[in-house]
Design a protein around this motif. Structure first.
Motif, PDB file in Angstrom:
ATOM      1  N   LEU A  94       0.843  -1.199   0.000  1.00  0.00           N
ATOM      2  CA  LEU A  94       0.000   0.000   0.000  1.00  0.00           C
ATOM      3  C   LEU A  94       0.876   1.246   0.000  1.00  0.00           C
ATOM      4  O   LEU A  94       1.457   1.626   1.012  1.00  0.00           O
ATOM      5  N   LEU A  95       0.961   1.905  -1.146  1.00  0.00           N
ATOM      6  CA  LEU A  95       1.838   3.058  -1.319  1.00  0.00           C
ATOM      7  C   LEU A  95       1.044   4.253  -1.815  1.00  0.00           C
ATOM      8  O   LEU A  95      -0.085   4.114  -2.300  1.00  0.00           O
ATOM      9  N   ASP A  96       1.634   5.419  -1.715  1.00  0.00           N
ATOM     10  CA  ASP A  96       0.972   6.632  -2.199  1.00  0.00           C
ATOM     11  C   ASP A  96       0.938   6.635  -3.725  1.00  0.00           C
ATOM     12  O   ASP A  96       1.870   6.151  -4.383  1.00  0.00           O
ATOM     13  N   PHE A  97      -0.133   7.182  -4.277  1.00  0.00           N
ATOM     14  CA  PHE A  97      -0.251   7.317  -5.733  1.00  0.00           C
ATOM     15  C   PHE A  97       0.464   8.596  -6.143  1.00  0.00           C
ATOM     16  O   PHE A  97      -0.147   9.641  -6.379  1.00  0.00           O
ATOM     17  N   THR A  98       1.784   8.502  -6.204  1.00  0.00           N
ATOM     18  CA  THR A  98       2.618   9.621  -6.620  1.00  0.00           C
ATOM     19  C   THR A  98       3.206   9.340  -7.999  1.00  0.00           C
ATOM     20  O   THR A  98       3.245   8.192  -8.458  1.00  0.00           O
ATOM     21  N   GLN A  99       3.691  10.385  -8.640  1.00  0.00           N
ATOM     22  CA  GLN A  99       4.307  10.213  -9.946  1.00  0.00           C
ATOM     23  C   GLN A  99       5.527   9.301  -9.853  1.00  0.00           C
ATOM     24  O   GLN A  99       5.749   8.447 -10.716  1.00  0.00           O
ATOM     25  N   ALA A 100       6.315   9.460  -8.791  1.00  0.00           N
ATOM     26  CA  ALA A 100       7.519   8.635  -8.639  1.00  0.00           C
ATOM     27  C   ALA A 100       7.165   7.158  -8.526  1.00  0.00           C
ATOM     28  O   ALA A 100       7.820   6.303  -9.140  1.00  0.00           O
ATOM     29  N   PHE A 176      -0.319  -1.504  -4.718  1.00  0.00           N
ATOM     30  CA  PHE A 176      -1.515  -0.684  -4.877  1.00  0.00           C
ATOM     31  C   PHE A 176      -1.101   0.743  -4.549  1.00  0.00           C
ATOM     32  O   PHE A 176      -0.664   1.033  -3.423  1.00  0.00           O
ATOM     33  N   LEU A 177      -1.218   1.629  -5.518  1.00  0.00           N
ATOM     34  CA  LEU A 177      -0.888   3.034  -5.318  1.00  0.00           C
ATOM     35  C   LEU A 177      -2.173   3.762  -4.970  1.00  0.00           C
ATOM     36  O   LEU A 177      -3.035   3.954  -5.825  1.00  0.00           O
ATOM     37  N   GLY A 178      -2.304   4.127  -3.708  1.00  0.00           N
ATOM     38  CA  GLY A 178      -3.589   4.558  -3.185  1.00  0.00           C
ATOM     39  C   GLY A 178      -4.316   3.338  -2.644  1.00  0.00           C
ATOM     40  O   GLY A 178      -3.881   2.199  -2.823  1.00  0.00           O
ATOM     41  N   HIS A 189      -0.582  -1.737  -9.831  1.00  0.00           N
ATOM     42  CA  HIS A 189       0.763  -1.579 -10.387  1.00  0.00           C
ATOM     43  C   HIS A 189       1.463  -2.928 -10.276  1.00  0.00           C
ATOM     44  O   HIS A 189       1.755  -3.397  -9.175  1.00  0.00           O
ATOM     45  N   PHE A 190       1.696  -3.583 -11.421  1.00  0.00           N
ATOM     46  CA  PHE A 190       2.234  -4.937 -11.410  1.00  0.00           C
ATOM     47  C   PHE A 190       3.224  -5.114 -12.543  1.00  0.00           C
ATOM     48  O   PHE A 190       2.966  -4.678 -13.666  1.00  0.00           O
TER      49      PHE A 190
END
Length: 383
Positions: A94-100, A176-178, A189-190
């Motif tokens: 579980l990560l932030d939905f950032t451009q990076a 999962f971004l967001g 994102h896979f």
């Protein structure tokens, strides 16, 4: 040959020698959805033994396509997967939905140095089954496209892993971004060195299905049972047929002035679409030739769930008059340096033939599908 953890990893979901994909997706004919997350989860951080590493032998593929599920089913599958993970594992997924984070994908065997998420080789069998259910629910049900193609690409990596341990289906990452939900914005994102899946959701709708990178080395192989696999054959055959349908004058107009030895808009090339479209305008073609262009686009679009694929293909069909096709090298697409591009108001597709990296006697296919407006759901500006 050992078709290692890919069969365990993605439930043995592969078809042999899949050729051209179906021309027009029809959601009404999709396979009945399975219940996402139906595998009984282990207690987070429990004692389930780790899955077989990518170098071990696994059963032959059994041939199961994606489920063609709804967004709510994808969310349910994501929640079920998260419940199998301990706190540290959840933190890596579980990560932030950032451009990076969104742009952290590559077609190199660079592991976590160029990717985010949890590495599949670290998961238990039950966790792998739950991860598989997420990818299966989110992708298309076609033969040789969507979930079936993804499964075959990972199996090809296991073939490479027999020669070079830096390759293998265990070296793929899921994030999962967001927060997966039917409200708000998030991304599935896979991917690994031959695959990048970026599916973006907003308020319960799919708003972005690109970038989608699909590659394979070897381009084709035969297992010990005599079954032949060719994960990108539908893409290859579609663009080859498109070029074969052109006259000599049209081929001359479509040929790029410069040779192209790899995809142009691969990783780290976000937003770098050429200012001017090159090649042959599809508006100059007959109806039959335009259909061949649409057929060529179809296998990439069908990476997404069936309903989204049908809608996206309809959009690209309406934009054909403003779409251009081009190529370099030969039209046979059987020699390193052969290259094809489809560039429209929305669609951007590249298919490149190269010499193999691990085995230079084999061919390596690389392809990328992007959308001028909806890469990463249109959430980022790369200008």
């Amino acid at each position: 040959m050992a078709l290692a953890a890919a069969t365990t990893l993605l439930g043995g979901a592969m078809y042999a020698n899949a050729n051209a994909a179906s021309v027009t997706p029809d959601p009404s004919t999709s396979a009945s959805p399975t219940t996402p997350g139906s595998t009984s989860p282990t207690t987070p951080g429990g004692s389930t033994s780790p899955s077989t590493p990518a170098s071990a032998t696994a059963p032959a593929p059994t041939g199961t396509a994606g489920t063609g599920s709804s967004v709510s089913d994808v969310v349910d599958a994501a929640d079920a997967f998260l419940k199998t993970l301990d706190d540290d594992q959840q933190a890596s997924v579980l990560l932030d939905f950032t451009q990076a984070n969104a742009t952290a994908w590559s077609n190199e065997a660079c592991g976590a140095d160029c990717r985010v998420g949890i590495e599949l080789s670290t998961l238990s069998d039950t966790q792998l089954a739950a991860a598989k259910a997420v990818v299966e629910a989110a992708t298309g049900t076609g033969t040789g496209t969507g979930y079936d193609q993804i499964s075959q690409i990972l199996a090809a990596d296991d073939v490479l892993g027999e020669t070079d341990s830096s390759y293998g289906s265990g070296n793929y990452y899921l994030a999962f971004l967001g927060t997966p939900s039917t409200s708000g914005t998030w991304q599935l994102h896979f991917g690994g060195d031959q695959l990048a899946v970026n599916l973006t959701y907003k308020d319960g709708e799919v708003v972005g299905t690109t970038p989608y990178f699909a590659g394979v080395e070897p381009a084709t192989w035969t297992d010990d049972d005599g079954t032949t696999y060719a994960p990108l054959s539908g893409m290859h055959d579609g663009v080859e047929s498109m070029l074969e349908g052109l006259s000599d004058d049209e081929l001359s107009e479509a040929k790029l002035s410069d040779s192209t030895t790899d995809v142009v808009l691969g990783p780290d090339e976000d937003g770098d679409f050429p200012d001017t479209k090159e090649g042959l305008a599809v508006s100059e073609l007959t109806d039959d030739q335009q259909q061949l262009v649409l057929d060529a686009i179809t296998p990439w679009v069908e990476a997404a769930d069936d309903t989204t694929a049908a809608s996206t293909l309809s959009t690209y069909k309406s934009e054909l008059d403003d779409t251009y096709i081009s190529y370099s090298g030969t039209t046979a697409l059987d020699t390193a340096g052969d290259y094809v591009r489809i560039d429209g108001p929305g669609v951007w597709i590249e298919f490149s033939v190269k010499d193999g990296v691990v085995d230079t006697s084999q061919l390596d296919y690389s392809s990328v599908y992007r959308d001028h407006d909806t890469d990463y759901g249109g959430e980022f500006s790369f200008s």
